[in-house]
Design an enzyme around this catalytic site. Sequence first.
Site, PDB file in Angstrom:
ATOM      1  N   GLU A  93       2.835 -15.484  10.476  1.00  0.00           N
ATOM      2  CA  GLU A  93       3.900 -15.538  11.488  1.00  0.00           C
ATOM      3  C   GLU A  93       3.455 -14.888  12.792  1.00  0.00           C
ATOM      4  O   GLU A  93       2.685 -13.934  12.777  1.00  0.00           O
ATOM      5  CB  GLU A  93       5.118 -14.742  11.003  1.00  0.00           C
ATOM      6  N   CYS A 106       3.829 -11.092  19.577  1.00  0.00           N
ATOM      7  CA  CYS A 106       3.539 -10.182  18.470  1.00  0.00           C
ATOM      8  C   CYS A 106       2.641 -10.942  17.492  1.00  0.00           C
ATOM      9  O   CYS A 106       3.014 -11.996  16.981  1.00  0.00           O
ATOM     10  CB  CYS A 106       4.847  -9.749  17.807  1.00  0.00           C
ATOM     11  N   CYS A 117       5.265  -0.786   2.668  1.00  0.00           N
ATOM     12  CA  CYS A 117       6.449  -0.172   3.295  1.00  0.00           C
ATOM     13  C   CYS A 117       7.720  -0.796   2.712  1.00  0.00           C
ATOM     14  O   CYS A 117       7.809  -2.022   2.580  1.00  0.00           O
ATOM     15  CB  CYS A 117       6.413  -0.363   4.812  1.00  0.00           C
TER      16      CYS A 117
HETATM   17  S1  SF4 Z   1       3.971  -3.150   4.962  1.00  0.00           S
HETATM   18 FE1  SF4 Z   1       4.047  -1.602   6.593  1.00  0.00          FE
HETATM   19  S2  SF4 Z   1       2.014  -1.719   7.551  1.00  0.00           S
HETATM   20 FE2  SF4 Z   1       2.283  -3.607   6.365  1.00  0.00          FE
HETATM   21  S3  SF4 Z   1       3.094  -5.118   7.809  1.00  0.00           S
HETATM   22 FE3  SF4 Z   1       4.832  -4.151   6.801  1.00  0.00          FE
HETATM   23  S4  SF4 Z   1       5.421  -2.458   8.150  1.00  0.00           S
HETATM   24 FE4  SF4 Z   1       3.349  -3.087   8.748  1.00  0.00          FE
END
Ligand code: SF4
Length: 350
Positions: A93, A106, A117
Amino acid sequence: MQRRSIRELDHRELSDVIAGMGEKNYRAGQIYEWVHRKNAADFDVMSNISLSLREKLKDEFILDPLSIVKRQDAGDGSTSKFLFSLPDGETIESVWMHYRHGDSICVSSQVGCRMGCKFCASTIDGLSRDLTAGEMLSQVYDIEREMYRGEGRISGIIIMGMGEPFDNYDNVIKFIRLLSDEAGRNLSARHITISTCGIVEGINKLAAEELPLTLALSLHAPNDELRKRIMPIANAYPLDQVIAACKGYFEKTGRRLTFEYSMMRGVNDDKHCAKELAGLCRELMSDGVLVHVNLIPLNEVRERELARSDRETIDRFKIILEKNRINVTIRREMGSEIDAACGQLRRDNR
Ligand code: SF4
């Protein structure tokens, strides 16, 4: 064997290829200009390149490794989200955003992400693979062609899409050097932001590159205990080490630091968190470090239970930071008609 994209060759690499084909060196400059300055869509538009050389290039390279699978536009024209397919069938994306001071894209740096995360859709299926510099560059070139049809350009890049840029360090740096090359696309490195979840070695390495990039830290919590609950990377890198690395980056580059802070209801949005975050920023500021906090109303992910803080709570949080004389903004929310959470569009199109 899959052919590489010619977009990922820097000038020297392209010169070597052209020499290997028995062609004069100045041809490399002409081709480089077609690829990076004129954003050629096809080898056959390279009108000052002989047919035989174009055929040789086609045998060895592809020009564009991406195809647009889907595009979603916000009704107010402020945001467009793109789903691209890659030559191996993977998808990524990218997001185009319109601002008064200029448009930005982005960019994704990996297919998926292994950072885990808790608020992010990109990491749900883990990491598939790194993107090449050409695949990152192509997100920019293809969106520019799609949005402006040769009548405009973007003025900023944020490497904050799918993936952790420092987990794909060499390709990301090559992408940045290609994008900012004066002989090529020539986007000033000052207009490029790189966002990390807090990989200390990556921050230190970047500081040594002598590139005036903006560093954005995905902070999201003002202390280790809370950060570990929502960001597993915090188990490997305690906050004091991450903040020390960010401070080192500022001292080396003079570039203002950005702290990204996603506002999650009942998780990190109360006044204690605001005060703790203010304290962290003020400590840096007392050492002369320039800091900016970007509050992000959480883009909710269907597969996750975390919810966005309400507007009143976000405003209250902001006021506490402002009272501490901290430079703070609230990020504009994307139109609800597009799948705003990073990685959601990809998941929905599998
Ligand atoms: S898991 Fe954390 S580091 Fe990976 S894309 Fe998502 S927000 Fe960014």
